[in-house]
Design a protein around this motif. Structure first.
Motif, PDB file in Angstrom:
ATOM      1  N   PHE A  34       9.929  17.659 122.457  1.00  0.00           N
ATOM      2  CA  PHE A  34       9.003  16.559 122.674  1.00  0.00           C
ATOM      3  C   PHE A  34       7.556  17.067 122.641  1.00  0.00           C
ATOM      4  N   LEU A  35       7.286  18.199 123.306  1.00  0.00           N
ATOM      5  CA  LEU A  35       5.957  18.796 123.333  1.00  0.00           C
ATOM      6  C   LEU A  35       5.528  19.219 121.930  1.00  0.00           C
ATOM      7  N   SER A  36       6.429  19.787 121.148  1.00  0.00           N
ATOM      8  CA  SER A  36       6.132  20.192 119.776  1.00  0.00           C
ATOM      9  C   SER A  36       5.747  18.987 118.921  1.00  0.00           C
ATOM     10  N   VAL A  37       6.471  17.889 119.094  1.00  0.00           N
ATOM     11  CA  VAL A  37       6.175  16.671 118.340  1.00  0.00           C
ATOM     12  C   VAL A  37       4.795  16.142 118.706  1.00  0.00           C
ATOM     13  N   ILE A  38       4.463  16.147 120.000  1.00  0.00           N
ATOM     14  CA  ILE A  38       3.156  15.672 120.455  1.00  0.00           C
ATOM     15  C   ILE A  38       2.044  16.540 119.873  1.00  0.00           C
ATOM     16  N   LEU A  39       2.210  17.863 119.927  1.00  0.00           N
ATOM     17  CA  LEU A  39       1.188  18.778 119.390  1.00  0.00           C
ATOM     18  C   LEU A  39       1.019  18.603 117.886  1.00  0.00           C
ATOM     19  N   LEU A  40       2.111  18.455 117.166  1.00  0.00           N
ATOM     20  CA  LEU A  40       2.048  18.250 115.721  1.00  0.00           C
ATOM     21  C   LEU A  40       1.352  16.938 115.399  1.00  0.00           C
ATOM     22  N   THR A  41       1.682  15.884 116.120  1.00  0.00           N
ATOM     23  CA  THR A  41       1.049  14.579 115.909  1.00  0.00           C
ATOM     24  C   THR A  41      -0.444  14.653 116.184  1.00  0.00           C
ATOM     25  N   ALA A  42      -0.838  15.336 117.257  1.00  0.00           N
ATOM     26  CA  ALA A  42      -2.256  15.473 117.591  1.00  0.00           C
ATOM     27  C   ALA A  42      -2.988  16.269 116.509  1.00  0.00           C
ATOM     28  N   SER A  43      -2.361  17.319 116.009  1.00  0.00           N
ATOM     29  CA  SER A  43      -2.977  18.128 114.956  1.00  0.00           C
ATOM     30  C   SER A  43      -3.177  17.310 113.689  1.00  0.00           C
ATOM     31  N   LEU A  44      -2.161  16.558 113.295  1.00  0.00           N
ATOM     32  CA  LEU A  44      -2.272  15.729 112.094  1.00  0.00           C
ATOM     33  C   LEU A  44      -3.328  14.649 112.275  1.00  0.00           C
ATOM     34  N   SER A  45      -3.400  14.064 113.449  1.00  0.00           N
ATOM     35  CA  SER A  45      -4.396  13.032 113.724  1.00  0.00           C
ATOM     36  C   SER A  45      -5.800  13.611 113.626  1.00  0.00           C
ATOM     37  N   ALA A  46      -6.022  14.780 114.193  1.00  0.00           N
ATOM     38  CA  ALA A  46      -7.346  15.422 114.128  1.00  0.00           C
ATOM     39  C   ALA A  46      -7.712  15.745 112.685  1.00  0.00           C
ATOM     40  N   PHE A  47      -6.734  16.241 111.903  1.00  0.00           N
ATOM     41  CA  PHE A  47      -6.979  16.541 110.495  1.00  0.00           C
ATOM     42  C   PHE A  47      -7.340  15.269 109.732  1.00  0.00           C
ATOM     43  N   SER A  48      -6.614  14.191 109.995  1.00  0.00           N
ATOM     44  CA  SER A  48      -6.880  12.921 109.324  1.00  0.00           C
ATOM     45  C   SER A  48      -8.268  12.397 109.655  1.00  0.00           C
ATOM     46  N   GLN A  49      -8.673  12.473 110.906  1.00  0.00           N
ATOM     47  CA  GLN A  49      -9.994  12.006 111.298  1.00  0.00           C
ATOM     48  C   GLN A  49     -11.086  12.857 110.679  1.00  0.00           C
ATOM     49  N   GLN A  50     -10.857  14.165 110.595  1.00  0.00           N
ATOM     50  CA  GLN A  50     -11.844  15.059 109.978  1.00  0.00           C
ATOM     51  C   GLN A  50     -12.041  14.681 108.518  1.00  0.00           C
ATOM     52  N   LYS A  51     -10.994  14.416 107.794  1.00  0.00           N
ATOM     53  CA  LYS A  51     -11.091  14.057 106.377  1.00  0.00           C
ATOM     54  C   LYS A  51     -11.869  12.762 106.186  1.00  0.00           C
ATOM     55  N   LYS A  52     -11.666  11.783 107.052  1.00  0.00           N
ATOM     56  CA  LYS A  52     -12.336  10.495 106.908  1.00  0.00           C
ATOM     57  C   LYS A  52     -13.836  10.601 107.165  1.00  0.00           C
ATOM     58  N   SER A  53     -14.243  11.483 108.079  1.00  0.00           N
ATOM     59  CA  SER A  53     -15.643  11.544 108.453  1.00  0.00           C
ATOM     60  C   SER A  53     -16.447  12.555 107.640  1.00  0.00           C
ATOM     61  N   GLU A  54     -15.780  13.385 106.832  1.00  0.00           N
ATOM     62  CA  GLU A  54     -16.505  14.368 106.035  1.00  0.00           C
ATOM     63  C   GLU A  54     -17.363  13.667 104.985  1.00  0.00           C
ATOM     64  N   PRO A  55     -18.604  14.120 104.809  1.00  0.00           N
ATOM     65  CA  PRO A  55     -19.448  13.510 103.781  1.00  0.00           C
ATOM     66  C   PRO A  55     -18.959  13.893 102.383  1.00  0.00           C
ATOM     67  N   ALA A  56     -19.284  13.069 101.421  1.00  0.00           N
ATOM     68  CA  ALA A  56     -18.915  13.358 100.033  1.00  0.00           C
ATOM     69  C   ALA A  56     -19.661  14.609  99.582  1.00  0.00           C
ATOM     70  N   THR A  57     -18.913  15.609  99.133  1.00  0.00           N
ATOM     71  CA  THR A  57     -19.541  16.875  98.761  1.00  0.00           C
ATOM     72  C   THR A  57     -20.225  16.804  97.403  1.00  0.00           C
ATOM     73  N   ASP A  58     -19.931  15.806  96.599  1.00  0.00           N
ATOM     74  CA  ASP A  58     -20.540  15.687  95.274  1.00  0.00           C
ATOM     75  C   ASP A  58     -21.861  14.920  95.305  1.00  0.00           C
ATOM     76  N   LYS A  59     -22.206  14.312  96.441  1.00  0.00           N
ATOM     77  CA  LYS A  59     -23.407  13.501  96.540  1.00  0.00           C
ATOM     78  C   LYS A  59     -24.637  14.319  96.132  1.00  0.00           C
ATOM     79  N   GLY A  60     -25.458  13.715  95.250  1.00  0.00           N
ATOM     80  CA  GLY A  60     -26.679  14.366  94.791  1.00  0.00           C
ATOM     81  C   GLY A  60     -26.510  15.211  93.540  1.00  0.00           C
TER      82      GLY A  60
END
Length: 135
Positions: free
Chosen positions: A6-32
């Motif tokens: 159960f703890l492993s599943v929670i940690l994996l879910t939290a890691s994936l959620s953090a990764f997903s949020q990071q991808k959404k908020s990253e600025p477009a690297t091609d801008k400019g």
């Protein structure tokens, strides 16, 4: 044992959620960047050799562009955006560069060499669009 699972599943879910949020908020690297799109219109009887374009032509031009080139892409047309309409472009090659003036300085003396290579992969005159990436 169940608690560890159960703890492993929670940690994996939290890691994936953090990764997903990071991808959404990253600025477009091609801008400019400057984007040079070389588009090859489709029409009956026209040909395009994607293998040659990918292995010979685009690497040759990339070498000419040198450190001004950030990346390049190659797209092979597969369909029109409108059902039952002809394919608008057989292929599109795109260069992402830092400086338009450096691009022009590098390409100008090699223009004839680049154009002479067209015959090795197509019988189409390309349409070229130079634009700035906004997002």
């Amino acid at each position: 044992m169940e608690f560890r699972f159960f703890l492993s599943v929670i940690l994996l879910t939290a890691s994936l959620s953090a990764f997903s949020q990071q991808k959404k908020s990253e600025p477009a690297t091609d801008k400019g960047l400057i984007k040079v799109s070389v588009m090859y219109p489709f029409s009956e009887g026209k040909t395009f050799n994607v293998d040659y374009y990918e292995t010979k032509h685009m690497p040759m031009v990339a070498g000419i562009l040198g450190s001004n080139l950030v990346k390049y892409t190659i797209e092979k047309g597969v369909a029109s955006g409108i059902p039952n309409q002809p394919l608008p472009f057989m292929a599109v090659g795109t260069f992402y560069i830092k400086s338009l003036s450096e691009y022009q300085s590098a390409i100008t003396p090699k223009r004839d060499e680049i154009r002479a290579d067209f015959a090795n992969y197509t019988n189409v005159i390309p349409v070229i669009l130079v634009s700035e990436v906004v997002r």
